[in-house]
Design a protein around this motif. Structure first.
Motif, PDB file in Angstrom:
ATOM      1  N   ALA A   1     -22.698 -31.015  -7.615  1.00 52.57           N
ATOM      2  CA  ALA A   1     -23.317 -30.784  -6.304  1.00 52.57           C
ATOM      3  C   ALA A   1     -24.341 -31.880  -6.008  1.00 52.57           C
ATOM      4  CB  ALA A   1     -23.982 -29.411  -6.266  1.00 52.57           C
TER       5      ALA A   1
ATOM      6  N   ALA B   1     -21.439 -30.298  -1.212  1.00 54.13           N
ATOM      7  CA  ALA B   1     -22.309 -29.849  -2.305  1.00 54.13           C
ATOM      8  C   ALA B   1     -22.468 -28.334  -2.235  1.00 54.13           C
ATOM      9  CB  ALA B   1     -23.668 -30.533  -2.204  1.00 54.13           C
TER      10      ALA B   1
ATOM     11  N   ARG C   1     -21.753 -25.426  -5.008  1.00 50.81           N
ATOM     12  CA  ARG C   1     -22.767 -24.455  -5.439  1.00 50.81           C
ATOM     13  C   ARG C   1     -22.256 -23.023  -5.262  1.00 50.81           C
ATOM     14  NH1 ARG C   1     -26.726 -28.176  -3.465  1.00 50.81           N
ATOM     15  NH2 ARG C   1     -26.631 -27.174  -1.421  1.00 50.81           N
TER      16      ARG C   1
END
Ligand code: PEP
Ligand code: MG
Length: 653
Positions: free
Chosen positions: A226, A241, A245
């Protein structure tokens, strides 16, 4: 007329999706617009023509516009071409956020002032919402141990693999409640792919093999990946990203035996507030309850923003709110048009939001009520308002816009997106999926309409002085049965769905129709001999050459319907290249000569008892629709964005 040169920043240039998006943008302007690459102009309102120009990233091109809104048109299109993210996501089209930056968030209503409880972010999805806050702030996940014994490694690997297999399962079968659209499914599938990506899974497996605890390694790998996306200059890549996550959070929670706050439990209207919300999480939410979305992270290209636009949920992202402020939020106003959030609004602010919501509802309802309507003129004539499509990915857009079927499916893209000709099976699948999507409403599929001005892999075009007057459309197809017959067989196979009609472009001679029909018979016989299921389809032609107009009576006796291609008909009647901006003032469908040609076509059709549609750009022209209907046109085919307004216009006649 004005011209502007610009360097194209669109990633990988004007390939399929960016070209389609640019054409849609261009169609929103009245001016004629051309994109010129190395001296070759293309009509910017035609995605096919744009694609065929082969514009690459980093190349300098010239934009030329001529008309009352030429300045706005060029400004918007230059902005588009200079945006590296253009074309990356279909969602960008659904409701382009007018303000992409926080500083644009100002009060523009006289009775409204920016207050202390007002925060500016990125406008992610248009519209206003006022509802109680539902704050989603999962606790950070912490692994209880980092290292495992060497003897535990095989079992830990096994545990990780089982957890991963379980995790990727739900989207394969049942898609969560929130994920109602095709686009949602595509996004979720992308996340599933990401969870299985070698870059991600491989790193976790290697970490476990190196005696790492599965949850600890997953959290670490997710963070590193990420971070590397986050560090990229490109907005779109940065937004990925968040996907990583989200996937990591869910995978790690399962490995830790913990459960995250259950978003499926939302049971009343709310504004969903989160620090970091992945598309995966958003898809769990019963979307019917979500009135608005506020995220402290994210950008307009986030998958959640795209999903919010798809579902018409007002959203503001990247709002600078701390955790304590989020937790203190009871009620929120979301202004997704201007990128603004009001936390715990006072009575005046609530009233203001309610007024805006009422105005938005009214504006939506004014056109929305035409969505499912089969429009009739006041004297009872029913007019089909259908869609022009270039690919299957446009189906949801057309359906959402109230298309009563498809009046023109351009098959060119199917041939141009590839390095070799599409096979009969591949084509049959595409045509069948199109037909099924609109069944029982009709879909009209146009056979390949391509010419020597732009090559297609697998077809050798000669160099021609005048490609528009050359070996294009049905002329090329009849000369190349090895290209044409697989398409006809694929169409016959798709016709088993029951609603497929086929039309032939560029007809200028009666014999062409007869030869096509003979080929259809031949293909049908071949399929019968091979025991392949197929059915006959209604065959029509595009009337887009003066020769077809002048023999419309004879042609009408041979076919089931006419569809008038005003884009080409205008250029051929007026002897005016549709892509030549210098003579654009002559390129007018409303010119008496073109209107006379349309009237002649309608008269011949009426005499022969066949119906006439119109599928050129002029079909969406609100000033011309009354004249077309008056002449006897009973089907108008246009880009989805124009459908609701056209339906409304018909009901006013
Ligand atoms: C036309 O000519 O009007 C038409 C619809 O076809 P195309 O724009 O694809 O040539
Ligand atoms: Mg045409």
């Amino acid at each position: 007329m004005i011209e502007l040169s610009t360097v194209v920043r669109v990633v990988e240039g004007l390939h399929t999706r960016p070209a389609a998006q640019m054409a849609k943008l261009a169609k929103g302007f009245k001016s004629s617009i051309h994109l010129v690459r190395q001296g070759n102009p293309a009509d910017a309102k035609s995605s096919v023509k744009l694609m065929l120009l082969g514009v690459k990233e980093g190349e300098e091109v010239l934009l030329r516009a001529d008309g009352s809104d030429e300045q706005d048109a060029l400004a918007r299109l230059v902005q588009y071409l200079q945006d590296p993210r253009a074309g990356l996501e279909e969602g960008a089209l659904i409701a382009p956020a007018p303000h992409a930056a926080a500083q644009d968030c100002g009060a523009d209503d006289a009775d409204e002032a920016i207050a202390d409880n007002c925060f500016c972010g990125v406008a992610g999805s248009r519209g206003t919402a006022l509802a109680p806050a539902y704050v989603y702030l999962p606790q950070p996940l912490v692994a209880s141990r980092q290292v495992i014994d060497a003897a535990e490694v095989p079992a830990e690997l096994d545990r990780f693999r089982r957890t991963l297999a379980d995790f990727v399962q739900p989207a394969g079968g049942g898609v969560p409640d929130g994920a109602a659209s095709e686009q949602d499914r595509a996004i979720l599938q992308a996340l599933i792919d990401l969870a299985q990506d070698e870059e991600y899974v491989g790193a976790i497996i290697r970490g476990i093999e190196g005696r790492g605890d599965a949850a600890a390694v997953t959290l670490r790998v997710g963070q590193v990946l990420a971070d590397s996306f986050n560090a990229m200059a490109d907005d779109y890549m940065r937004a990925r990203a968040e996907d990583i996550r989200g996937v990591t959070r869910h995978l790690a929670a399962r490995l830790l035996g913990q459960s995250l706050p259950d978003l499926r439990g939302i049971h009343g209207p709310c504004v969903l507030v989160a620090a970091d919300l992945s598309a995966w999480e958003f898809a769990q939410v019963p979307i019917r309850h979500v009135r608005g979305l506020v995220c402290t992270g994210g950008s307009a290209t986030s998958h959640v923003a795209i999903m919010a636009r798809t579902h018409g949920v007002p959203a503001v992202l990247g709002v600078p709110l701390g955790e304590a402020q989020l937790k203190a939020a009871d009620t929120l106003v979301v202004d997704g048009t201007r990128g603004r959030v009001i936390v715990n609004p006072d009575t005046a602010q609530q009233r203001h939001a309610e007024r805006r919501m009422a105005a938005e509802r009214e504006a939506r309802a004014a056109l929305d009520r035409y969505r499912d309507l089969h429009p009739r003129t006041r004297d009872g004539r029913e007019i089909e308002v259908v869609a022009n499509l270039g690919g299957l990915d446009e189906i949801p857009l057309a359906q959402a816009a109230g298309a009563m079927g498809v009046g023109l499916f351009r098959t060119e893209l199917l041939f141009m997106q590839r390095r070799s000709l599409p096979t009969e099976d591949e084509q049959a699948e595409v045509y069948q999926r199109l037909a099924e999507a609109f069944h029982p409403r009709p879909v009209i599929i146009r056979t390949l309409d391509i010419g020597g001005d732009k090559p297609v892999a697998g077809i050798d075009f000669p160099k021609e002085e005048n490609p528009f007057l050359g070996w294009r459309g049905v002329r090329m197809c009849l000369d190349r049965p090895e290209v044409f017959k697989p398409q006809l067989r694929a169409l016959l196979r798709a016709a088993t769905v029951g609603n497929v009609r086929v039309m032939i472009p560029m007809i200028s001679d009666l014999d062409e129709v007869r030869r096509v029909r003979a080929l259809v018979d031949e293909c049908s016989a071949e399929l019968t001999a091979a025991g392949v299921a197929h059915a006959r389809f209604e065959l029509g032609i595009m009337v887009e050459t003066p020769a077809a107009v002048l023999q419309a009576d004879a042609l009408a006796a041979e076919v089931s319907f006419f569809s008038i291609g005003t884009n080409d008909l205008t250029q051929y009647v007026m002897a005016t290249d549709r892509a030549n901006a210098q003579i654009a003032s002559l390129y007018r469908t409303e010119h008496p000569a073109v209107m006379r040609a349309i009237a002649l076509t309608c008269e011949a059709a009426r005499a022969a008892g066949i119906w006439v549609g119109l599928c050129g750009e002029a079909a969406a022209n609100l000033d011309l629709i009354p004249r077309f209907v008056e002449m006897g046109v009973t089907e108008l085919s246009m880009s989805p964005a124009s459908i609701l307004a056209a339906k409304k216009r018909v009901t006013e006649l």
